[in-house]
Design a protein around this motif. Structure first.
Motif, PDB file in Angstrom:
ATOM      1  N   GLY A 155       0.980  -1.098   0.448  1.00  0.00           N
ATOM      2  CA  GLY A 155      -0.314   0.082  -0.249  1.00  0.00           C
ATOM      3  C   GLY A 155       0.800   0.956   0.454  1.00  0.00           C
ATOM      4  N   LYS A 156       2.098   0.778  -0.842  1.00  0.00           N
ATOM      5  CA  LYS A 156       2.833   2.455  -0.668  1.00  0.00           C
ATOM      6  C   LYS A 156       1.930   3.822  -1.150  1.00  0.00           C
ATOM      7  CE  LYS A 156       6.829   4.123  -3.553  1.00  0.00           C
ATOM      8  NZ  LYS A 156       7.341   4.060  -4.102  1.00  0.00           N
ATOM      9  N   LYS A 157       1.143   3.386  -2.218  1.00  0.00           N
ATOM     10  CA  LYS A 157       1.312   4.799  -2.677  1.00  0.00           C
ATOM     11  C   LYS A 157      -0.443   5.309  -1.587  1.00  0.00           C
ATOM     12  CE  LYS A 157       0.844   4.733  -7.383  1.00  0.00           C
ATOM     13  NZ  LYS A 157       0.363   4.606  -9.541  1.00  0.00           N
ATOM     14  N   LEU A 158      -0.569   4.580  -1.026  1.00  0.00           N
ATOM     15  CA  LEU A 158      -2.181   4.683   0.012  1.00  0.00           C
ATOM     16  C   LEU A 158      -1.141   5.698   1.257  1.00  0.00           C
ATOM     17  CD1 LEU A 158      -5.089   4.948   1.124  1.00  0.00           C
ATOM     18  CD2 LEU A 158      -4.184   3.089   2.135  1.00  0.00           C
ATOM     19  N   PHE A 159      -0.070   4.878   1.595  1.00  0.00           N
ATOM     20  CA  PHE A 159       1.191   5.932   2.360  1.00  0.00           C
ATOM     21  C   PHE A 159       1.404   7.437   2.139  1.00  0.00           C
ATOM     22  CE2 PHE A 159       0.523   1.507   4.237  1.00  0.00           C
ATOM     23  CZ  PHE A 159      -0.517   1.854   5.563  1.00  0.00           C
ATOM     24  N   ARG A 160       2.133   7.477   0.721  1.00  0.00           N
ATOM     25  CA  ARG A 160       2.303   7.864   0.488  1.00  0.00           C
ATOM     26  C   ARG A 160       1.289   9.544   0.500  1.00  0.00           C
ATOM     27  NH1 ARG A 160       4.742   9.101  -5.787  1.00  0.00           N
ATOM     28  NH2 ARG A 160       2.199   8.795  -6.229  1.00  0.00           N
ATOM     29  N   LEU A 161      -0.140   9.155   0.116  1.00  0.00           N
ATOM     30  CA  LEU A 161      -0.553  10.231  -0.192  1.00  0.00           C
ATOM     31  C   LEU A 161      -1.094  10.527   1.547  1.00  0.00           C
ATOM     32  CD1 LEU A 161      -2.749  11.338  -1.844  1.00  0.00           C
ATOM     33  CD2 LEU A 161      -4.247   9.898  -1.461  1.00  0.00           C
ATOM     34  N   ILE A 162      -1.134   9.545   2.999  1.00  0.00           N
ATOM     35  CA  ILE A 162      -1.425   9.678   3.794  1.00  0.00           C
ATOM     36  C   ILE A 162      -0.497  11.170   4.427  1.00  0.00           C
ATOM     37  CG2 ILE A 162      -1.378   8.983   6.402  1.00  0.00           C
ATOM     38  CD1 ILE A 162      -2.962   6.198   5.199  1.00  0.00           C
ATOM     39  N   GLY A 202       7.027  -4.488  13.325  1.00  0.00           N
ATOM     40  CA  GLY A 202       7.740  -3.602  13.613  1.00  0.00           C
ATOM     41  C   GLY A 202       6.858  -2.002  12.416  1.00  0.00           C
ATOM     42  N   ILE A 203       6.995  -2.905  11.566  1.00  0.00           N
ATOM     43  CA  ILE A 203       7.166  -1.971  10.567  1.00  0.00           C
ATOM     44  C   ILE A 203       5.725  -1.326  10.448  1.00  0.00           C
ATOM     45  CG2 ILE A 203       7.041  -1.386   8.160  1.00  0.00           C
ATOM     46  CD1 ILE A 203       9.867  -2.577   8.047  1.00  0.00           C
ATOM     47  N   TYR A 204       4.629  -1.685  10.420  1.00  0.00           N
ATOM     48  CA  TYR A 204       3.401  -2.232  10.421  1.00  0.00           C
ATOM     49  C   TYR A 204       3.122  -1.266  11.586  1.00  0.00           C
ATOM     50  CZ  TYR A 204       3.351  -4.283   5.427  1.00  0.00           C
ATOM     51  OH  TYR A 204       4.067  -3.792   4.456  1.00  0.00           O
ATOM     52  N   LEU A 205       3.365  -1.899  12.605  1.00  0.00           N
ATOM     53  CA  LEU A 205       3.347  -1.114  14.080  1.00  0.00           C
ATOM     54  C   LEU A 205       3.495   0.839  13.414  1.00  0.00           C
ATOM     55  CD1 LEU A 205       1.582  -2.209  16.349  1.00  0.00           C
ATOM     56  CD2 LEU A 205       3.729  -2.387  17.091  1.00  0.00           C
ATOM     57  N   LEU A 206       4.493   0.959  13.328  1.00  0.00           N
ATOM     58  CA  LEU A 206       4.910   2.188  13.097  1.00  0.00           C
ATOM     59  C   LEU A 206       3.920   2.598  12.145  1.00  0.00           C
ATOM     60  CD1 LEU A 206       7.469   4.048  14.276  1.00  0.00           C
ATOM     61  CD2 LEU A 206       7.916   3.095  12.405  1.00  0.00           C
ATOM     62  N   LEU A 207       3.364   1.805  10.825  1.00  0.00           N
ATOM     63  CA  LEU A 207       3.314   2.394  10.373  1.00  0.00           C
ATOM     64  C   LEU A 207       1.348   3.295  10.469  1.00  0.00           C
ATOM     65  CD1 LEU A 207       3.938   0.425   6.817  1.00  0.00           C
ATOM     66  CD2 LEU A 207       3.792   3.269   6.502  1.00  0.00           C
ATOM     67  N   PHE A 208       1.094   2.043  11.676  1.00  0.00           N
ATOM     68  CA  PHE A 208      -0.254   1.986  12.095  1.00  0.00           C
ATOM     69  C   PHE A 208      -0.594   3.835  13.070  1.00  0.00           C
ATOM     70  CE2 PHE A 208      -3.216   1.409  16.042  1.00  0.00           C
ATOM     71  CZ  PHE A 208      -4.247   1.475  15.231  1.00  0.00           C
ATOM     72  N   ALA A 209       0.836   3.912  13.288  1.00  0.00           N
ATOM     73  CA  ALA A 209       1.317   5.201  14.538  1.00  0.00           C
ATOM     74  C   ALA A 209       1.196   6.162  14.077  1.00  0.00           C
ATOM     75  CB  ALA A 209       2.504   4.926  15.211  1.00  0.00           C
ATOM     76  N   LEU A 210       1.741   6.588  12.566  1.00  0.00           N
ATOM     77  CA  LEU A 210       1.456   7.239  11.698  1.00  0.00           C
ATOM     78  C   LEU A 210       0.685   7.716  10.967  1.00  0.00           C
ATOM     79  CD1 LEU A 210       5.338   6.426  10.318  1.00  0.00           C
ATOM     80  CD2 LEU A 210       4.921   8.510  11.563  1.00  0.00           C
ATOM     81  N   THR A 211      -0.213   6.471  10.942  1.00  0.00           N
ATOM     82  CA  THR A 211      -1.727   6.530  10.091  1.00  0.00           C
ATOM     83  C   THR A 211      -2.394   7.403  11.099  1.00  0.00           C
ATOM     84  OG1 THR A 211      -1.309   5.510   8.889  1.00  0.00           O
ATOM     85  CG2 THR A 211      -3.369   5.302   8.903  1.00  0.00           C
TER      86      THR A 211
END
Lengths: 287, 265
Positions: free
Chosen positions: A97-104, B2-11
């Motif tokens: 989901g790189k594109k989605l996170f880039r947008l976020i 760990g990466i997806y946990l970090l991504l969750f926090a950032l989101t």
């Protein structure tokens, strides 16, 4: 190649507008800052550096504003740069989901400061705000804070807002910088048995000097000029706890009608912008 | 993991305020006192209706102001960028430097004379005053962006046109403009988003709905009572729709503009 008249005609609109709207206006502010101010009588007589001396020695709000501007810059840039680097590395790692996170990561960049200010004022509202509401729902009610309504936390709130608003920009520049690292260098490191972690730490991050320099410079510029994010959230308060130069310049000029002092603060900001911008542009454009 | 946990926090960090904005804007007045983190139970567009009625004239002001100033500053910047990229003359690099450095000057340092000047022209509280102001302050960055865009166009194309007897104007209209159309898209988007979102000039140069841009109108929606928050949020949401659409549909051009404006190519 010699077509001087046509060349001049092409340049006149740009030169004229910049000359009037930037250089003559900045010069006017410089002139006004050396004059006395007689209220309804307008500018009075030449006073030299008196306005500046009074600002720096007698005006505690001005000094607070200067200090807060510096504090805000250091703190928010100090967080935004590593955060932007982390975001960019995450995007580079081939996550799903790189594109989605880039947008976020980038979406806050599209928000006007007015909208961000409205949104964050609501987030931070002590009784009705989203953050304290979240804490209560999570049974962390004891952790709720007064946020922007407290003079000891107003600057912290602003730092969070600035990080939210600007980290997308740092992400963007770092992502471009990381993408620009030559594939051969990365392949060579892999052959040498470097792990993913080592690849970033030893190879890619040390190559990000120019992006870092660029981000640092542009964020410094923003932290000096941005007005709305502060004016529409804390309004510089409570008291003057979160007053910055941009808000104090506005307050003293358009609320108190002290035009000579307003021009002096404006001119201080002109000097500060020039001190930041000239070396940067020379370095980036030179050669 | 760990990466997806970090991504969750950032989101959560990036999206929680936006969730909060949308959630609140959909609330009927009766739900405003409830915990703001909880999703709205009876979503309604009534706050949007109220907000839209209060800011629709300002939206129109912003559309006129932004489109005009974007077009004008792009045209003037393209002309200047072309000359600096393709012709050398005495002082040319110093003049270029003095123009682009203007982008970095804090607007507070020119604010008082600006108000006086716009007032003296009889343009205080007019959309035209804002168009003039935004055009002028757009020139440093549009000149820089077009310079970056036009510089790589091969000189040979210009020389061929010159041999055919084309003037500077003809080279501009027949060679430079067609080849820098993608540049106009990038610069146009950059300027549109900046001018649409601008607040300080709008606040300083206007007083009243007739010419206020939407950013100032949204700031004025902020009420003193809780009841106004849903309307304030709805107005804020409406006001960013044009820029948001640009980010969603033209993200690549947005990114290109931001990078061209900051990083040396």
């Amino acid at each position: 190649m010699k077509k001087p008249i046509q060349i001049t005609l092409f340049l006149i609109p740009a030169i004229l507008l910049v000359l009037i709207f930037i250089y003559s206006f900045a010069g006017w502010s410089g002139w006004a800052s050396t004059m006395s101010w007689e209220g309804l009588g307008g500018f009075g007589h030449f006073t030299g550096l008196k306005n500046y001396i009074e600002l720096f020695t007698q005006d505690s709000v001005f000094r607070k504003g200067l200090l807060n501007t510096l504090l805000l810059s250091v703190a928010f840039i100090g967080i935004t740069i590593p955060l932007g680097l982390i975001n960019a590395i995450l995007l580079d790692m081939g996550i799903k989901g790189k594109k989605l996170f880039r947008l976020i990561f980038l979406i806050p960049l599209s928000f006007s400061f007015v909208v961000s200010a409205a949104m964050w004022a609501w987030m931070f509202a002590p009784k009705t705000g989203t953050i304290n509401s979240l804490l209560r729902v999570l049974n962390l009610g004891f952790f709720t804070q007064p946020w922007l309504t407290s003079s000891s936390q107003s600057m912290l709130g602003l730092i969070i807002i600035y990080v939210w608003q600007f980290s997308g920009f740092a992400t963007l520049v770092y992502f471009a910088g990381i993408s620009g690292v030559k594939q051969e260098i990365i392949e060579a490191a892999k052959v040498d048995g470097a792990s993913q972690f080592q690849k970033y730490l030893r190879i890619i991050i040390p190559l990000q000097k120019i992006p870092t320099f660029t981000i640092l410079f542009l964020l410094l510029m923003y932290s000096l000029r941005v007005f709305d994010l502060v004016w529409l959230t804390t309004g510089g308060g409570p008291g003057y706890s979160s007053e910055i130069l941009a808000t104090y310049m506005w307050r003293i000029t358009f609320n108190r009608n002290l035009f000579a002092d307003g021009a002096s603060i404006g001119f201080v900001m002109f000097i500060m912008s020039a001190l930041i911008a000239v070396p940067f542009v020379v370095k980036m454009r030179g050669k | 993991m760990g990466i997806y946990l970090l991504l969750f926090a950032l989101t959560v960090f990036y999206l929680l305020p936006i969730y909060s904005l949308i959630n609140t804007s959909l609330k009927p007045d009766s739900e405003l006192a409830k915990a703001p983190i909880k999703p709205v139970s009876n979503p309604t567009l009534s706050a949007y209706q109220k907000a839209f009625n209060r800011i629709k004239d300002n939206m129109l002001n912003s559309v006129i102001m932004t489109l005009s100033a974007t077009a004008l500053s792009s045209l003037v910047g393209c002309m200047a960028g072309y000359i600096f990229a393709k012709y050398r003359f005495r002082w040319s690099s110093i003049i270029f430097f003095c123009i682009i450095i203007g982008f970095y000057i804090a607007p507070q340092s020119i604010l008082i004379p600006l108000v006086k000047f716009i007032g003296a022209l009889g343009l205080y509280n007019t959309i035209f005053g804002l168009i003039l102001t935004h055009t002028a302050y757009g020139i440093p960055i549009t000149t820089l962006l077009f310079y970056n865009y036009i510089k790589p166009i091969p000189d040979s194309l210009i020389e061929i046109a010159q041999i055919d007897g084309a003037s500077v104007v003809q080279i501009f209209t027949r060679v430079i403009i067609p080849l820098s159309l993608p540049g106009f898209a990038v610069v146009g988007i950059f300027q549109f988003t900046n001018i649409w979102n601008e607040f300080l000039f709008g606040l300083t140069l206007t007083s009243g709905t007739s010419s206020q841009p939407v950013t100032v109108a949204v700031a004025n929606l902020k009420g003193t009572t809780v009841a106004a928050w849903n309307v304030h949020m709805a107005g804020a949401a409406i006001s960013i729709i044009p820029v948001l659409l640009i980010y969603i549909f033209f993200l690549r051009l947005v990114i290109k503009g931001l990078l061209l404006g900051s990083v040396k190519e």
